[in-house]
Motif scaffolding. Structure first.
Motif, PDB file in Angstrom:
ATOM      1  N   ALA A  68       0.833  -1.205   0.000  1.00 46.13           N
ATOM      2  CA  ALA A  68       0.000   0.000   0.000  1.00 46.13           C
ATOM      3  C   ALA A  68       0.870   1.259   0.000  1.00 46.13           C
ATOM      4  O   ALA A  68       0.582   2.224  -0.725  1.00 46.13           O
ATOM      5  N   ILE A  69       1.932   1.249   0.792  1.00 47.43           N
ATOM      6  CA  ILE A  69       2.833   2.410   0.830  1.00 47.43           C
ATOM      7  C   ILE A  69       3.524   2.578  -0.521  1.00 47.43           C
ATOM      8  O   ILE A  69       3.595   3.691  -1.065  1.00 47.43           O
ATOM      9  N   ASP A  70       4.008   1.482  -1.085  1.00 48.48           N
ATOM     10  CA  ASP A  70       4.640   1.553  -2.409  1.00 48.48           C
ATOM     11  C   ASP A  70       3.660   2.069  -3.461  1.00 48.48           C
ATOM     12  O   ASP A  70       4.019   2.905  -4.296  1.00 48.48           O
ATOM     13  N   ALA A  71       2.413   1.588  -3.421  1.00 46.17           N
ATOM     14  CA  ALA A  71       1.402   2.022  -4.392  1.00 46.17           C
ATOM     15  C   ALA A  71       1.095   3.511  -4.234  1.00 46.17           C
ATOM     16  O   ALA A  71       0.933   4.227  -5.231  1.00 46.17           O
ATOM     17  N   TYR A  72       1.020   3.974  -2.998  1.00 48.23           N
ATOM     18  CA  TYR A  72       0.778   5.401  -2.763  1.00 48.23           C
ATOM     19  C   TYR A  72       1.874   6.236  -3.422  1.00 48.23           C
ATOM     20  O   TYR A  72       1.596   7.186  -4.157  1.00 48.23           O
ATOM     21  N   PHE A  73       3.123   5.882  -3.165  1.00 45.73           N
ATOM     22  CA  PHE A  73       4.216   6.667  -3.733  1.00 45.73           C
ATOM     23  C   PHE A  73       4.352   6.477  -5.241  1.00 45.73           C
ATOM     24  O   PHE A  73       4.949   7.313  -5.916  1.00 45.73           O
ATOM     25  N   ALA A  74       3.766   5.412  -5.773  1.00 46.05           N
ATOM     26  CA  ALA A  74       3.765   5.200  -7.224  1.00 46.05           C
ATOM     27  C   ALA A  74       2.612   5.953  -7.894  1.00 46.05           C
ATOM     28  O   ALA A  74       2.508   5.947  -9.120  1.00 46.05           O
ATOM     29  N   GLY A  75       1.746   6.594  -7.093  1.00 43.00           N
ATOM     30  CA  GLY A  75       0.696   7.426  -7.665  1.00 43.00           C
ATOM     31  C   GLY A  75      -0.730   7.019  -7.346  1.00 43.00           C
ATOM     32  O   GLY A  75      -1.668   7.717  -7.727  1.00 43.00           O
ATOM     33  N   ASP A  76      -0.939   5.899  -6.654  1.00 43.11           N
ATOM     34  CA  ASP A  76      -2.289   5.491  -6.270  1.00 43.11           C
ATOM     35  C   ASP A  76      -2.684   6.252  -5.012  1.00 43.11           C
ATOM     36  O   ASP A  76      -2.349   5.858  -3.899  1.00 43.11           O
ATOM     37  N   ARG A  77      -3.403   7.344  -5.203  1.00 45.09           N
ATOM     38  CA  ARG A  77      -3.717   8.248  -4.099  1.00 45.09           C
ATOM     39  C   ARG A  77      -4.603   7.623  -3.032  1.00 45.09           C
ATOM     40  O   ARG A  77      -4.634   8.078  -1.897  1.00 45.09           O
ATOM     41  N   SER A  78      -5.328   6.568  -3.359  1.00 49.45           N
ATOM     42  CA  SER A  78      -6.218   5.946  -2.378  1.00 49.45           C
ATOM     43  C   SER A  78      -5.629   4.667  -1.776  1.00 49.45           C
ATOM     44  O   SER A  78      -6.302   3.984  -1.005  1.00 49.45           O
ATOM     45  N   ALA A  79      -4.390   4.354  -2.087  1.00 48.16           N
ATOM     46  CA  ALA A  79      -3.782   3.088  -1.656  1.00 48.16           C
ATOM     47  C   ALA A  79      -3.715   2.940  -0.139  1.00 48.16           C
ATOM     48  O   ALA A  79      -3.755   1.816   0.368  1.00 48.16           O
ATOM     49  N   LEU A  80      -3.633   4.039   0.587  1.00 48.03           N
ATOM     50  CA  LEU A  80      -3.484   3.971   2.046  1.00 48.03           C
ATOM     51  C   LEU A  80      -4.823   3.958   2.780  1.00 48.03           C
ATOM     52  O   LEU A  80      -4.862   3.750   3.989  1.00 48.03           O
ATOM     53  N   ASP A  81      -5.910   4.157   2.051  1.00 48.39           N
ATOM     54  CA  ASP A  81      -7.222   4.283   2.685  1.00 48.39           C
ATOM     55  C   ASP A  81      -7.615   3.064   3.511  1.00 48.39           C
ATOM     56  O   ASP A  81      -8.259   3.195   4.545  1.00 48.39           O
ATOM     57  N   GLY A  82      -7.250   1.882   3.077  1.00 52.05           N
ATOM     58  CA  GLY A  82      -7.663   0.676   3.778  1.00 52.05           C
ATOM     59  C   GLY A  82      -6.647   0.125   4.757  1.00 52.05           C
ATOM     60  O   GLY A  82      -6.875  -0.924   5.362  1.00 52.05           O
ATOM     61  N   VAL A  83      -5.521   0.825   4.939  1.00 53.44           N
ATOM     62  CA  VAL A  83      -4.485   0.344   5.857  1.00 53.44           C
ATOM     63  C   VAL A  83      -4.981   0.478   7.297  1.00 53.44           C
ATOM     64  O   VAL A  83      -5.412   1.552   7.716  1.00 53.44           O
ATOM     65  N   ALA A  84      -4.902  -0.623   8.034  1.00 54.65           N
ATOM     66  CA  ALA A  84      -5.344  -0.615   9.433  1.00 54.65           C
ATOM     67  C   ALA A  84      -4.348   0.149  10.294  1.00 54.65           C
ATOM     68  O   ALA A  84      -3.144  -0.061  10.199  1.00 54.65           O
ATOM     69  N   VAL A  85      -4.873   1.042  11.107  1.00 54.89           N
ATOM     70  CA  VAL A  85      -4.078   1.858  12.013  1.00 54.89           C
ATOM     71  C   VAL A  85      -4.628   1.658  13.420  1.00 54.89           C
ATOM     72  O   VAL A  85      -5.841   1.653  13.619  1.00 54.89           O
ATOM     73  N   ARG A  86      -3.734   1.495  14.365  1.00 58.23           N
ATOM     74  CA  ARG A  86      -4.136   1.361  15.767  1.00 58.23           C
ATOM     75  C   ARG A  86      -3.212   2.268  16.573  1.00 58.23           C
ATOM     76  O   ARG A  86      -2.007   2.068  16.571  1.00 58.23           O
ATOM     77  N   THR A  87      -3.800   3.259  17.229  1.00 52.90           N
ATOM     78  CA  THR A  87      -2.987   4.220  17.966  1.00 52.90           C
ATOM     79  C   THR A  87      -3.428   4.313  19.418  1.00 52.90           C
ATOM     80  O   THR A  87      -4.531   3.912  19.768  1.00 52.90           O
ATOM     81  N   GLY A  88      -2.542   4.861  20.207  1.00 53.04           N
ATOM     82  CA  GLY A  88      -2.894   5.248  21.565  1.00 53.04           C
ATOM     83  C   GLY A  88      -3.555   6.608  21.464  1.00 53.04           C
ATOM     84  O   GLY A  88      -4.311   6.878  20.542  1.00 53.04           O
ATOM     85  N   GLY A  89      -3.233   7.484  22.368  1.00 56.76           N
ATOM     86  CA  GLY A  89      -3.785   8.835  22.331  1.00 56.76           C
ATOM     87  C   GLY A  89      -5.107   8.931  23.074  1.00 56.76           C
ATOM     88  O   GLY A  89      -5.728   7.929  23.423  1.00 56.76           O
ATOM     89  N   THR A  90      -5.516  10.165  23.296  1.00 48.73           N
ATOM     90  CA  THR A  90      -6.778  10.421  23.991  1.00 48.73           C
ATOM     91  C   THR A  90      -7.949  10.209  23.031  1.00 48.73           C
ATOM     92  O   THR A  90      -7.772  10.135  21.814  1.00 48.73           O
ATOM     93  N   ALA A  91      -9.133  10.150  23.577  1.00 46.30           N
ATOM     94  CA  ALA A  91     -10.335  10.019  22.745  1.00 46.30           C
ATOM     95  C   ALA A  91     -10.426  11.200  21.780  1.00 46.30           C
ATOM     96  O   ALA A  91     -10.768  11.024  20.600  1.00 46.30           O
ATOM     97  N   PHE A  92     -10.104  12.398  22.263  1.00 45.08           N
ATOM     98  CA  PHE A  92     -10.145  13.582  21.396  1.00 45.08           C
ATOM     99  C   PHE A  92      -9.128  13.453  20.266  1.00 45.08           C
ATOM    100  O   PHE A  92      -9.448  13.727  19.102  1.00 45.08           O
ATOM    101  N   GLN A  93      -7.904  13.052  20.578  1.00 42.61           N
ATOM    102  CA  GLN A  93      -6.886  12.895  19.540  1.00 42.61           C
ATOM    103  C   GLN A  93      -7.335  11.876  18.499  1.00 42.61           C
ATOM    104  O   GLN A  93      -7.215  12.117  17.296  1.00 42.61           O
TER     105      GLN A  93
END
Length: 174
Positions: A68-93
Motif C-alpha cells: 500500500a505504501i509503495d502504491a501510494y508513492f507510485a501514484g495510487d492516491r487511495s492506496a493507504l485508505d484501507g491500511v489498518a491503524v491502531r494508535t494510543g492517544g486520547t479520545a479527542f486525539q
C-alpha cells in the motif's frame, strides 16, 4: 495513562521519494507509527507517550502494508485508505485523527474546518495540537491540514515534504 503495550512491535524501513520511512506495526499487522528516519527520536517519544517504554524489533511489515505504501508513492492516491491503524492517544486525539483520514487525497482542510468536522468549532488550537501529535503520518494525513489563508503551515516532517506530498496527491496550493 498509557494504553496497553502490544506484545510485539516491528520496525521496518521503507525507501520513498521523500526519504526513508520508519514503519512500526503490531502483531496483527496494524500500523502503530509511521515517521521519517530523520525523526526517529520523535517516533520513539510518541510511542513511549502512548504505550510506555517500547522495544522495536527490526523486521518487515506485512506485505499488504508495504504494498500500500509503495502504491501510494507510485501514484495510487487511495492506496493507504484501507491500511489498518491502531494508535494510543486520547479520545479527542483519535477523533481528530479519524477526521484526518476522512480528508480525500488531493484536498486540504484548515484547522478550523477540521475542528468543525468533529463538531468542536472552538477547539481549533486543540485540533492543531492533536494534529501535531499524530503518530501515523501520511496514512493519517496530517499533511492535508493547511492555514486558514491557504498557506502551508508546520509539518512534523518538514514543509518541503508537506509540499511534495500535497503536490503528489494533486492538491492545489497557493
Amino acid at each position: 495513562m498509557a494504553a496497553k503495550l502490544p506484545e510485539q512491535l516491528t520496525l521496518d524501513r521503507i525507501t520513498t521519494p521523500v526519504g526513508e520511512l520508519l514503519l512500526v506495526t503490531d502483531g496483527d499487522g496494524a500500523v502503530r507509527a509511521l515517521d521519517f528516519d530523520d525523526f526517529e527520536g520523535r517516533l520513539m517519544q510518541l510511542l513511549t507517550r502512548h504505550y510506555g517504554p517500547v522495544v522495536l524489533t527490526p523486521g518487515r511489515a506485512p506485505a499488504t502494508v508495504r504494498a500500500a505504501i509503495d502504491a501510494y508513492f507510485a501514484g495510487d492516491r487511495s492506496a493507504l485508505d484501507g491500511v489498518a491503524v491502531r494508535t494510543g492517544g486520547t479520545a479527542f486525539q483519535r477523533q481528530v485523527w479519524a477526521a484526518l483520514r476522512a480528508i480525500p487525497a488531493g484536498e486540504t482542510r484548515s484547522y478550523g474546518q477540521l475542528a468543525a468536522a468533529i463538531d468542536r468549532p472552538k477547539a481549533v488550537r486543540a485540533v492543531g495540537l492533536a494534529n501535531g501529535a499524530n503518530p501515523v503520518g501520511i496514512i493519517v494525513p496530517c499533511h492535508r491540514v493547511i492555514g486558514a489563508n491557504g498557506t502551508l503551515t508546520g509539518y512534523a516532517g518538514g514543509l518541503a515534504r508537506k509540499k511534495w506530498l500535497l503536490a503528489h496527491e494533486g492538491a492545489t496550493l497557493i
